[in-house]
Design an enzyme around this catalytic site. Sequence first.
Site, PDB file in Angstrom:
ATOM      1  CB  SER A  95      -1.583  -5.292   0.955  1.00 48.30           C
ATOM      2  OG  SER A  95      -1.640  -6.139   0.137  1.00 48.30           O
ATOM      3  CG  ASP A 103      -7.435 -14.626  -2.362  1.00 56.16           C
ATOM      4  OD1 ASP A 103      -7.837 -14.902  -1.349  1.00 56.16           O
ATOM      5  OD2 ASP A 103      -6.730 -13.734  -3.099  1.00 56.16           O
ATOM      6  CD  GLU A 104      -3.483 -16.378  -1.280  1.00 57.85           C
ATOM      7  OE1 GLU A 104      -4.003 -16.031  -0.299  1.00 57.85           O
ATOM      8  OE2 GLU A 104      -2.465 -15.927  -1.750  1.00 57.85           O
ATOM      9  CB  ALA A 105      -3.767 -14.180  -9.193  1.00 53.74           C
ATOM     10  CD  GLN A 106      -0.088 -15.468  -4.431  1.00 54.37           C
ATOM     11  OE1 GLN A 106      -0.897 -14.391  -5.012  1.00 54.37           O
ATOM     12  NE2 GLN A 106      -0.330 -15.892  -3.404  1.00 54.37           N
ATOM     13  CB  CYS A 136       6.493  -0.793   7.369  1.00 56.24           C
ATOM     14  SG  CYS A 136       8.100  -1.472   7.803  1.00 56.24           S
ATOM     15  CB  CYS A 191       9.160   2.269  10.056  1.00 55.21           C
ATOM     16  SG  CYS A 191       8.699   2.435   8.104  1.00 55.21           S
ATOM     17  CB  VAL A 225       5.609 -22.356  -3.433  1.00 53.76           C
ATOM     18  CG1 VAL A 225       4.352 -22.410  -2.891  1.00 53.76           C
ATOM     19  CG2 VAL A 225       5.512 -21.709  -4.816  1.00 53.76           C
TER      20      VAL A 225
HETATM   21  N1  LIG Z   1       1.148  -5.211   8.634  1.00 46.56           N
HETATM   22  C1  LIG Z   1      -0.024  -5.073   8.561  1.00 46.56           C
HETATM   23  N2  LIG Z   1      -0.591  -4.117   7.601  1.00 46.56           N
HETATM   24  C2  LIG Z   1      -1.967  -3.960   7.427  1.00 46.56           C
HETATM   25  N3  LIG Z   1      -2.936  -4.910   7.725  1.00 46.56           N
HETATM   26  C3  LIG Z   1      -2.640  -5.961   8.466  1.00 46.56           C
HETATM   27  C4  LIG Z   1      -1.033  -6.113   8.818  1.00 46.56           C
HETATM   28  N4  LIG Z   1      -0.928  -7.457   9.603  1.00 46.56           N
HETATM   29  C5  LIG Z   1      -1.951  -7.955   9.757  1.00 46.56           C
HETATM   30  N5  LIG Z   1      -3.091  -7.014   9.171  1.00 46.56           N
HETATM   31  C6  LIG Z   1      -4.551  -7.405   9.018  1.00 46.56           C
HETATM   32  O1  LIG Z   1      -4.535  -8.016   7.724  1.00 46.56           O
HETATM   33  C7  LIG Z   1      -5.603  -7.692   7.105  1.00 46.56           C
HETATM   34  C8  LIG Z   1      -5.688  -7.792   5.646  1.00 46.56           C
HETATM   35  O2  LIG Z   1      -6.003  -9.274   5.397  1.00 46.56           O
HETATM   36  P1  LIG Z   1      -5.964  -9.563   3.959  1.00 46.56           P
HETATM   37  O3  LIG Z   1      -7.035  -9.163   3.013  1.00 46.56           O
HETATM   38  O4  LIG Z   1      -6.188 -11.254   4.026  1.00 46.56           O
HETATM   39  O5  LIG Z   1      -4.497  -9.365   3.288  1.00 46.56           O
HETATM   40  P2  LIG Z   1      -3.826 -10.126   1.918  1.00 46.56           P
HETATM   41  O6  LIG Z   1      -4.708 -10.735   1.316  1.00 46.56           O
HETATM   42  O7  LIG Z   1      -3.129  -8.757   1.376  1.00 46.56           O
HETATM   43  O8  LIG Z   1      -2.656 -10.840   2.596  1.00 46.56           O
HETATM   44  C9  LIG Z   1      -6.042  -6.096   7.683  1.00 46.56           C
HETATM   45  O9  LIG Z   1      -7.201  -5.848   7.610  1.00 46.56           O
HETATM   46  C10 LIG Z   1      -5.464  -6.260   8.966  1.00 46.56           C
HETATM   47  O10 LIG Z   1      -6.382  -6.477   9.897  1.00 46.56           O
HETATM   48  C1  LIG Z   2       5.985 -13.483  -0.212  1.00 45.88           C
HETATM   49  C2  LIG Z   2       5.570 -14.707  -0.446  1.00 45.88           C
HETATM   50  C3  LIG Z   2       4.523 -15.275  -0.003  1.00 45.88           C
HETATM   51  N1  LIG Z   2       4.209 -16.740  -0.175  1.00 45.88           N
HETATM   52  C4  LIG Z   2       2.665 -17.435   0.239  1.00 45.88           C
HETATM   53  C5  LIG Z   2       2.395 -16.989   1.783  1.00 45.88           C
HETATM   54  C6  LIG Z   2       1.085 -17.335   1.923  1.00 45.88           C
HETATM   55  O1  LIG Z   2       0.658 -18.262   1.874  1.00 45.88           O
HETATM   56  C7  LIG Z   2       0.686 -16.653   0.273  1.00 45.88           C
HETATM   57  C8  LIG Z   2       0.251 -15.229   0.500  1.00 45.88           C
HETATM   58  O2  LIG Z   2      -0.985 -14.846   1.077  1.00 45.88           O
HETATM   59  P1  LIG Z   2      -1.658 -13.344   1.227  1.00 45.88           P
HETATM   60  O3  LIG Z   2      -3.067 -13.723   0.992  1.00 45.88           O
HETATM   61  O4  LIG Z   2      -1.061 -12.610   0.436  1.00 45.88           O
HETATM   62  O5  LIG Z   2      -1.519 -12.927   2.682  1.00 45.88           O
HETATM   63  O6  LIG Z   2       1.799 -16.559  -0.512  1.00 45.88           O
HETATM   64  C9  LIG Z   2       4.976 -17.422  -0.924  1.00 45.88           C
HETATM   65  O7  LIG Z   2       4.503 -18.739  -1.065  1.00 45.88           O
HETATM   66  N2  LIG Z   2       6.145 -17.120  -1.349  1.00 45.88           N
HETATM   67  C10 LIG Z   2       6.467 -15.530  -1.253  1.00 45.88           C
HETATM   68  O8  LIG Z   2       7.654 -15.450  -1.739  1.00 45.88           O
HETATM   69 ZN   LIG Z   3       9.465   0.348   7.338  1.00 47.57          ZN
END
Ligand SMILES: Nc1ncnc2c1ncn2[C@@H]1O[C@H](COP(=O)(O)OP(=O)(O)O)[C@@H](O)[C@H]1O
Ligand SMILES: Cc1cn([C@H]2C[C@H](O)[C@@H](COP(=O)(O)O)O2)c(=O)[nH]c1=O
Ligand SMILES: [Zn+2]
EC number: 2.7.1.21
Length: 194
Positions: A24, A92-95, A149, A152, A169
Amino acid sequence: MFLEPHFSGQRSGWLEVICGSMFSGKTEELIRRLKRAKIAGQHVEVFKPKIDTRYGESEVVSHDKNSLLATPISDTSRLLNVPDEITVIGLDEAQFFEPDVVKHVQILAQRGKRVIIAGLDMDFRGEPFGPICQLLAVAEYITKVHAICSHCGNLATHSYRLTTSQDTVVLGEKESYEARCRKCYAMGNILELK
Ligand SMILES: Nc1ncnc2c1ncn2[C@@H]1O[C@H](COP(=O)(O)OP(=O)(O)O)[C@@H](O)[C@H]1O
Ligand SMILES: Cc1cn([C@H]2C[C@H](O)[C@@H](COP(=O)(O)O)O2)c(=O)[nH]c1=O
Ligand SMILES: [Zn+2]
């Protein structure tokens, strides 16, 4: 577009949370805000959970392969040792952080620091992930970002797991997850049950 609040008078700290599904743009937005803080002459330090070894040990990396150096930590009490001159802290990855991260980031804000926190809002089950609920509750600023998505083309809100693991995880990216809207996510789970 998130624009930094204007400082006036005595510097006070605050918490910003960026959340959404996988893909996202959470890490991209975190990197954008941290780069702007550096341009503004502020001293920045970035942290991530030690468990997050998906792309590299000592950096936060977006799916677009943009990155910043980051210190991997296993205990967020480490955040309380940042030098006084560090005024902006990125997480980052605060979850993946432990529950005490909520207490520790509030101490940092109380000390006048700006804390920018990026993380998943939901796990693959569509349940709040880790400390996100508490972090959203105590944050001054909240940004929900959306992927597209994969089925869609509508805005995506959920992370759909493509593998059969039921562990909460499971590190991964497109080989293991795809972004889906609420409808396509629900449809995928229904089809799985058949
Ligand atoms: N389904 C998707 N929707 C939007 N962006 C996507 C999708 N799949 C890959 N991307 C790419 O992922 C990038 C976002 O990466 P990132 O900031 O690391 O996302 P997050 O940290 O939320 O996982 C977008 O700029 C795009 O280039
Ligand atoms: C949904 C979900 C994700 N994860 C893991 C997968 C990735 O390594 C990170 C998320 O990375 P992003 O920066 O948001 O792309 O979390 C997980 O371990 N469990 C889950 O349910
Ligand atoms: Zn959809």
